[in-house]
Scaffold this motif. Sequence first.
Motif, PDB file in Angstrom:
ATOM      1  N   LEU A   1       0.874  -1.308  -0.201  1.00  0.00           N
ATOM      2  CA  LEU A   1      -0.422  -0.034   0.043  1.00  0.00           C
ATOM      3  C   LEU A   1       0.872   1.165  -0.258  1.00  0.00           C
ATOM      4  N   TYR A   2       1.610   0.971   0.358  1.00  0.00           N
ATOM      5  CA  TYR A   2       2.749   2.672   0.945  1.00  0.00           C
ATOM      6  C   TYR A   2       3.565   2.920  -0.556  1.00  0.00           C
ATOM      7  N   SER A   3       4.248   1.669  -1.514  1.00  0.00           N
ATOM      8  CA  SER A   3       4.754   1.874  -2.411  1.00  0.00           C
ATOM      9  C   SER A   3       3.672   2.292  -3.515  1.00  0.00           C
ATOM     10  N   LEU A   4       2.047   2.070  -3.262  1.00  0.00           N
ATOM     11  CA  LEU A   4       1.107   2.424  -4.257  1.00  0.00           C
ATOM     12  C   LEU A   4       0.884   4.069  -3.981  1.00  0.00           C
ATOM     13  N   LEU A   5       0.874   4.401  -3.091  1.00  0.00           N
ATOM     14  CA  LEU A   5       0.859   5.806  -2.672  1.00  0.00           C
ATOM     15  C   LEU A   5       2.153   6.580  -2.552  1.00  0.00           C
ATOM     16  N   SER A   6       3.203   5.850  -2.352  1.00  0.00           N
ATOM     17  CA  SER A   6       3.958   6.669  -2.975  1.00  0.00           C
ATOM     18  C   SER A   6       4.250   7.085  -4.837  1.00  0.00           C
ATOM     19  N   LEU A   7       3.529   6.384  -5.255  1.00  0.00           N
ATOM     20  CA  LEU A   7       3.567   6.613  -6.813  1.00  0.00           C
ATOM     21  C   LEU A   7       2.346   7.811  -7.673  1.00  0.00           C
ATOM     22  N   ASN A   8       1.466   7.815  -6.216  1.00  0.00           N
ATOM     23  CA  ASN A   8       0.856   8.948  -6.361  1.00  0.00           C
ATOM     24  C   ASN A   8       1.292  10.157  -5.827  1.00  0.00           C
ATOM     25  N   PRO A   9       1.155  11.378  -6.820  1.00  0.00           N
ATOM     26  CA  PRO A   9       2.324  12.559  -5.876  1.00  0.00           C
ATOM     27  C   PRO A   9       0.915  12.955  -4.751  1.00  0.00           C
ATOM     28  N   ALA A  10      -0.451  13.584  -4.730  1.00  0.00           N
ATOM     29  CA  ALA A  10      -0.869  13.606  -4.008  1.00  0.00           C
ATOM     30  C   ALA A  10      -0.943  13.247  -2.818  1.00  0.00           C
ATOM     31  N   ALA A  11      -0.727  11.481  -2.827  1.00  0.00           N
ATOM     32  CA  ALA A  11      -1.031  10.906  -1.854  1.00  0.00           C
ATOM     33  C   ALA A  11       0.252  10.963  -1.125  1.00  0.00           C
ATOM     34  N   ARG A  12       1.904  10.622  -1.796  1.00  0.00           N
ATOM     35  CA  ARG A  12       3.001  11.066  -1.242  1.00  0.00           C
ATOM     36  C   ARG A  12       2.633  12.787  -0.683  1.00  0.00           C
ATOM     37  N   GLU A  13       2.972  13.482  -1.422  1.00  0.00           N
ATOM     38  CA  GLU A  13       3.231  14.598  -0.150  1.00  0.00           C
ATOM     39  C   GLU A  13       1.781  14.891   1.122  1.00  0.00           C
ATOM     40  N   TYR A  14       0.628  13.752   0.668  1.00  0.00           N
ATOM     41  CA  TYR A  14       0.419  13.889   2.090  1.00  0.00           C
ATOM     42  C   TYR A  14       1.040  13.417   3.331  1.00  0.00           C
ATOM     43  N   LEU A  15       1.109  11.787   2.773  1.00  0.00           N
ATOM     44  CA  LEU A  15       2.226  11.308   3.215  1.00  0.00           C
ATOM     45  C   LEU A  15       3.319  12.138   4.344  1.00  0.00           C
ATOM     46  N   GLU A  16       3.902  13.074   3.288  1.00  0.00           N
ATOM     47  CA  GLU A  16       5.188  13.833   4.001  1.00  0.00           C
ATOM     48  C   GLU A  16       4.288  14.137   5.192  1.00  0.00           C
ATOM     49  N   ALA A  17       3.674  15.217   4.763  1.00  0.00           N
ATOM     50  CA  ALA A  17       3.834  16.488   4.956  1.00  0.00           C
ATOM     51  C   ALA A  17       3.193  15.477   6.461  1.00  0.00           C
ATOM     52  N   GLU A  18       2.014  14.239   6.622  1.00  0.00           N
ATOM     53  CA  GLU A  18       1.637  14.172   7.743  1.00  0.00           C
ATOM     54  C   GLU A  18       3.299  13.981   8.359  1.00  0.00           C
ATOM     55  N   PHE A  19       4.759  13.383   8.154  1.00  0.00           N
ATOM     56  CA  PHE A  19       4.824  12.598   8.727  1.00  0.00           C
ATOM     57  C   PHE A  19       6.039  13.824   9.577  1.00  0.00           C
ATOM     58  N   ARG A  20       6.034  15.590   8.604  1.00  0.00           N
ATOM     59  CA  ARG A  20       6.568  16.512   8.851  1.00  0.00           C
ATOM     60  C   ARG A  20       5.654  17.149   9.912  1.00  0.00           C
ATOM     61  N   ILE A  21       4.236  17.217  10.678  1.00  0.00           N
ATOM     62  CA  ILE A  21       3.729  17.840  11.250  1.00  0.00           C
ATOM     63  C   ILE A  21       3.670  16.945  12.602  1.00  0.00           C
ATOM     64  N   SER A  22       3.480  15.327  11.835  1.00  0.00           N
ATOM     65  CA  SER A  22       4.001  14.956  13.372  1.00  0.00           C
ATOM     66  C   SER A  22       5.380  14.830  13.778  1.00  0.00           C
ATOM     67  N   ARG A  23       5.995  14.777  13.387  1.00  0.00           N
ATOM     68  CA  ARG A  23       8.216  14.695  13.838  1.00  0.00           C
ATOM     69  C   ARG A  23       7.896  16.296  14.330  1.00  0.00           C
ATOM     70  N   MET A  24       6.817  17.421  14.271  1.00  0.00           N
ATOM     71  CA  MET A  24       6.779  18.444  14.823  1.00  0.00           C
ATOM     72  C   MET A  24       6.817  18.538  16.308  1.00  0.00           C
ATOM     73  N   ILE A  25       5.702  17.929  16.175  1.00  0.00           N
ATOM     74  CA  ILE A  25       5.039  17.889  17.848  1.00  0.00           C
ATOM     75  C   ILE A  25       5.398  16.511  18.215  1.00  0.00           C
ATOM     76  N   ASN A  26       5.965  15.673  17.554  1.00  0.00           N
ATOM     77  CA  ASN A  26       6.906  14.556  18.899  1.00  0.00           C
ATOM     78  C   ASN A  26       7.453  15.876  19.253  1.00  0.00           C
ATOM     79  N   ASP A  27       8.870  16.298  18.445  1.00  0.00           N
ATOM     80  CA  ASP A  27       9.721  17.109  18.855  1.00  0.00           C
ATOM     81  C   ASP A  27       9.549  17.980  20.623  1.00  0.00           C
ATOM     82  N   VAL A  28       8.193  18.608  20.260  1.00  0.00           N
ATOM     83  CA  VAL A  28       7.803  19.450  21.023  1.00  0.00           C
ATOM     84  C   VAL A  28       7.043  18.529  22.301  1.00  0.00           C
TER      85      VAL A  28
END
Length: 124
Positions: A71-98
């Motif tokens: 599923l991750y591989s399929l999502l990674s091929l889709n630019p919008a889905a990949r951008e969502y997953l990357e944005a989700e990772f970045r916001i999660s990382r920021m919140i975890n750091d705080v």
Amino acid sequence: MSIYETAQQLAQQIKESDEYRDFIVAKELMKADEGHYKMIRDFQMKQFEIQQAQLFQLDISQGKQQELERLYSLLSLNPAAREYLEAEFRISRMINDVQKIIGEAIIDVLPLGFEDNDQPQILA
């Protein structure tokens, strides 16, 4: 300034951050496309199941792990889905750091027995 005012300022700064704004934009794009939304939700549910199993030290079937990777591989091929997953990772990382910064600052208020990173064992 009170601790509550400081917390309100932090909340506002989070909402004004690039990470937050990028995530909201990516999330809205995902919600606008039912197919993409369903794929993301399916991926997240499978990811959550595996994380829960890991938390409780349960065996994770190779099939479930492979399905998540597929599923991750399929999502990674889709630019919008990949951008969502990357944005989700970045916001999660920021919140975890705080949370980590706050947690380290208040280590002294942990209940007795937890100060030494002596975590309770989960009984299965």
